[in-house]
Write a protein that holds these residues in place. Structure first.
Motif, PDB file in Angstrom:
ATOM      1  N   LYS B  60       0.841  -1.200   0.000  1.00  0.00           N
ATOM      2  CA  LYS B  60       0.000   0.000   0.000  1.00  0.00           C
ATOM      3  C   LYS B  60       0.877   1.250   0.000  1.00  0.00           C
ATOM      4  N   ARG B  61       0.792   2.026  -1.046  1.00  0.00           N
ATOM      5  CA  ARG B  61       1.594   3.253  -1.166  1.00  0.00           C
ATOM      6  C   ARG B  61       0.695   4.396  -1.605  1.00  0.00           C
ATOM      7  N   PHE B  62       1.156   5.618  -1.355  1.00  0.00           N
ATOM      8  CA  PHE B  62       0.448   6.752  -1.960  1.00  0.00           C
ATOM      9  C   PHE B  62       1.428   7.738  -2.595  1.00  0.00           C
ATOM     10  N   ASP B  63       1.008   8.275  -3.734  1.00  0.00           N
ATOM     11  CA  ASP B  63       1.766   9.317  -4.440  1.00  0.00           C
ATOM     12  C   ASP B  63       1.124  10.663  -4.148  1.00  0.00           C
ATOM     13  N   VAL B  64       1.875  11.725  -4.334  1.00  0.00           N
ATOM     14  CA  VAL B  64       1.304  13.077  -4.291  1.00  0.00           C
ATOM     15  C   VAL B  64       1.392  13.621  -5.709  1.00  0.00           C
ATOM     16  N   ILE B  65       0.249  13.979  -6.279  1.00  0.00           N
ATOM     17  CA  ILE B  65       0.248  14.372  -7.697  1.00  0.00           C
ATOM     18  C   ILE B  65      -0.421  15.740  -7.895  1.00  0.00           C
ATOM     19  N   PRO B  66       0.012  16.468  -8.920  1.00  0.00           N
ATOM     20  CA  PRO B  66      -0.642  17.753  -9.197  1.00  0.00           C
ATOM     21  C   PRO B  66      -2.045  17.528  -9.756  1.00  0.00           C
ATOM     22  N   THR B  67      -2.949  18.462  -9.486  1.00  0.00           N
ATOM     23  CA  THR B  67      -4.344  18.318  -9.916  1.00  0.00           C
ATOM     24  C   THR B  67      -4.588  19.071 -11.221  1.00  0.00           C
ATOM     25  N   LEU B  98       3.109  19.940 -20.264  1.00  0.00           N
ATOM     26  CA  LEU B  98       2.046  19.058 -19.753  1.00  0.00           C
ATOM     27  C   LEU B  98       2.627  17.767 -19.195  1.00  0.00           C
ATOM     28  N   SER B  99       3.771  17.338 -19.774  1.00  0.00           N
ATOM     29  CA  SER B  99       4.379  16.089 -19.292  1.00  0.00           C
ATOM     30  C   SER B  99       4.898  16.240 -17.859  1.00  0.00           C
ATOM     31  N   TYR B 100       5.214  17.497 -17.456  1.00  0.00           N
ATOM     32  CA  TYR B 100       5.625  17.707 -16.061  1.00  0.00           C
ATOM     33  C   TYR B 100       4.490  17.308 -15.110  1.00  0.00           C
ATOM     34  N   PHE B 101       3.243  17.586 -15.569  1.00  0.00           N
ATOM     35  CA  PHE B 101       2.092  17.282 -14.708  1.00  0.00           C
ATOM     36  C   PHE B 101       1.762  15.794 -14.725  1.00  0.00           C
ATOM     37  N   SER B 102       1.930  15.160 -15.902  1.00  0.00           N
ATOM     38  CA  SER B 102       1.563  13.737 -15.971  1.00  0.00           C
ATOM     39  C   SER B 102       2.640  12.849 -15.358  1.00  0.00           C
ATOM     40  N   SER B 103       3.875  13.388 -15.242  1.00  0.00           N
ATOM     41  CA  SER B 103       4.936  12.607 -14.615  1.00  0.00           C
ATOM     42  C   SER B 103       5.583  13.464 -13.518  1.00  0.00           C
ATOM     43  N   PRO B 104       4.895  13.574 -12.373  1.00  0.00           N
ATOM     44  CA  PRO B 104       5.327  14.569 -11.368  1.00  0.00           C
ATOM     45  C   PRO B 104       6.497  14.103 -10.490  1.00  0.00           C
ATOM     46  N   THR B 105       7.652  13.967 -11.096  1.00  0.00           N
ATOM     47  CA  THR B 105       8.853  13.666 -10.320  1.00  0.00           C
ATOM     48  C   THR B 105       9.264  14.927  -9.560  1.00  0.00           C
ATOM     49  N   ALA B 106      10.231  14.784  -8.659  1.00  0.00           N
ATOM     50  CA  ALA B 106      10.692  15.957  -7.899  1.00  0.00           C
ATOM     51  C   ALA B 106      11.225  17.017  -8.864  1.00  0.00           C
ATOM     52  N   PHE B 107      11.960  16.579  -9.902  1.00  0.00           N
ATOM     53  CA  PHE B 107      12.516  17.528 -10.874  1.00  0.00           C
ATOM     54  C   PHE B 107      11.392  18.265 -11.602  1.00  0.00           C
ATOM     55  N   ASN B 108      10.378  17.487 -12.073  1.00  0.00           N
ATOM     56  CA  ASN B 108       9.284  18.115 -12.816  1.00  0.00           C
ATOM     57  C   ASN B 108       8.469  19.054 -11.925  1.00  0.00           C
ATOM     58  N   ILE B 112       7.496  22.973 -12.431  1.00  0.00           N
ATOM     59  CA  ILE B 112       6.137  23.545 -12.332  1.00  0.00           C
ATOM     60  C   ILE B 112       6.140  24.731 -11.357  1.00  0.00           C
ATOM     61  N   ILE B 113       6.758  24.515 -10.197  1.00  0.00           N
ATOM     62  CA  ILE B 113       6.813  25.586  -9.188  1.00  0.00           C
ATOM     63  C   ILE B 113       7.590  26.785  -9.746  1.00  0.00           C
ATOM     64  N   GLY B 114       8.681  26.484 -10.457  1.00  0.00           N
ATOM     65  CA  GLY B 114       9.479  27.561 -11.061  1.00  0.00           C
ATOM     66  C   GLY B 114       8.655  28.383 -12.028  1.00  0.00           C
ATOM     67  N   LEU B 115       7.828  27.705 -12.823  1.00  0.00           N
ATOM     68  CA  LEU B 115       6.968  28.416 -13.775  1.00  0.00           C
ATOM     69  C   LEU B 115       5.918  29.234 -13.039  1.00  0.00           C
ATOM     70  N   GLN B 116       5.293  28.620 -12.028  1.00  0.00           N
ATOM     71  CA  GLN B 116       4.216  29.329 -11.328  1.00  0.00           C
ATOM     72  C   GLN B 116       4.743  30.581 -10.621  1.00  0.00           C
ATOM     73  N   THR B 117       5.997  30.532 -10.179  1.00  0.00           N
ATOM     74  CA  THR B 117       6.606  31.694  -9.518  1.00  0.00           C
ATOM     75  C   THR B 117       6.578  32.909 -10.445  1.00  0.00           C
ATOM     76  N   LEU B 118       6.664  32.666 -11.746  1.00  0.00           N
ATOM     77  CA  LEU B 118       6.758  33.767 -12.709  1.00  0.00           C
ATOM     78  C   LEU B 118       5.386  34.303 -13.125  1.00  0.00           C
ATOM     79  N   LEU B 119       4.315  33.657 -12.687  1.00  0.00           N
ATOM     80  CA  LEU B 119       2.969  34.048 -13.120  1.00  0.00           C
ATOM     81  C   LEU B 119       2.369  35.085 -12.160  1.00  0.00           C
ATOM     82  N   PRO B 120       1.295  35.780 -12.606  1.00  0.00           N
ATOM     83  CA  PRO B 120       0.781  36.909 -11.809  1.00  0.00           C
ATOM     84  C   PRO B 120       0.527  36.592 -10.334  1.00  0.00           C
TER      85      PRO B 120
END
Lengths: 211, 131
Positions: B60-67, B98-108, B112-120
């Motif tokens: 039994k494992r759980f992942d944390v994934i972006p929504t 989009l592949s960053y979201f479908s394969s949410p490794t620590a690097f990806n 994503i966080i790096g991109l969101q930092t640049l948004l309004p």
């Protein structure tokens, strides 16, 4: 001759008397704790006294404690992770206090032995924050994040910016300041280079049809 | 429901899941290391990330994934901001992000966080302080 106490290493104890917050005993203790945490994560740590620019060359031996303290602008902890990855990248941390504005500045991210700083996205900085002495709680919270996150990540994941502006990128800024818009410009340039974005072409106006 | 109540509900859900024998996957551990615990809680309360359980023959494992919420916010924000600067995503560029979201490794996730930092809105919601 100075009567004030010297530390075991022979250097003056600038935390005696009435030192500025930037180099008083509590601040030195806090920086020492940070140094220990960095060493625990296999960082090579160096400390420095930051002198006021005008007082760098003053002979400190003959000064009174107050005069000596007046020459100090702050303290600095510089650290970098032992060794590099195969591409010459490494993690680095700088924490500095400033008596001029009673602030503490933390810079943490990665450096490269092979690439110049300006090639690194946001100059390699992942965390770059400055707090004044009334915001030490915020500083501690950020340091905890760095301690838990950055210092524990094994793989270095640097992001590079291209050396020259991409030919399609016409509004490339010449300075590399760290505000959001400039960083977005850097992102655009890197994304143009890797084919992630393209410049929107202006629609040609169609010629009016002649009767 | 206030953020505090949402946090309590989430903590209860995580506790129940742990009691049922679910353990964080390597991906989940790396993911939370990148985000930090505060951002992980804020990400859950704002529906930026969610927990996905797996039960492979008793493991039994759980992942944390972006929504989808996070994906839409980042993709829409990025598209609009690029447009105001006179750029657009290429087809391959959009697929890559989009592949960053479908394969949410620590690097990806870092990307994503790096991109969101640049948004309004930046990382405001991830960095909310709670009483």
């Amino acid at each position: 001759m100075n009567s004030w106490r010297k530390r075991a290493d022979g250097r003056p104890d600038f935390t005696e008397g009435s030192p500025e917050w930037a180099f008083n005993k509590d601040t030195v203790d806090q920086l020492t704790t940070i140094m220990r945490q960095l060493e625990k994560h296999d960082y090579i740590v160096q400390t420095r006294i930051l002198w006021n620019p005008d007082d760098k060359d003053v002979d400190k031996e003959s000064l009174t404690l107050e005069e000596y303290q007046d020459c100090i602008n702050g303290l600095s902890v510089l650290a970098h992770k032992r060794g590099t990855d195969k591409d010459g990248n490494y993690y680095k941390v700088i924490v500095e206090t400033d008596a001029g504005d009673d602030s503490i500045n933390v810079l943490a991210g990665f450096g490269s032995e092979k690439r110049p700083m300006d090639d690194l996205w946001n100059q390699g900085l992942i965390y770059h924050k400055k707090y004044d002495m009334s915001e030490l709680g915020k500083f501690s919270a950020l340091w905890e994040k760095i301690n838990r996150n950055l210092l524990t990540i094994k793989d270095v994941v640097p992001i590079f910016v291209p050396k020259r502006p991409h030919p399609q990128h016409r509004d490339y800024p010449t300075d590399l300041s760290s505000n959001i818009e400039d960083r977005f410009s850097e992102f655009i340039d890197a994304a143009l280079d890797s084919g992630v974005v393209k410049r929107i072409r202006k629609q040609k106006k169609s010629e009016p049809e002649s009767d | 429901m206030s953020n505090t109540e949402i946090e309590k509900t989430l903590m209860k859900e995580v506790k129940e899941m742990t009691e049922q024998g679910y353990r964080p996957s390597t991906q989940a551990v790396d993911f939370v290391k990148v985000l930090g615990p505060e951002r992980a809680v804020n990400g859950l309360t704002h529906d930026f990330i969610t927990i996905k359980q797996h039960n492979n023959d008793g493991d039994k494992r759980f992942d944390v994934i972006p929504t989808e919420t996070l994906k839409n916010e980042v993709m829409d924000g990025l598209t609009n901001k690029l447009k105001t600067r006179g750029y657009s995503l290429t087809v391959s560029g959009e697929k890559r992000i989009l592949s960053y979201f479908s394969s949410p490794t620590a690097f990806n996730m870092k990307a994503i966080i790096g991109l969101q930092t640049l948004l309004p809105n930046g990382m405001n919601e991830w960095d909310e302080q709670h009483e």
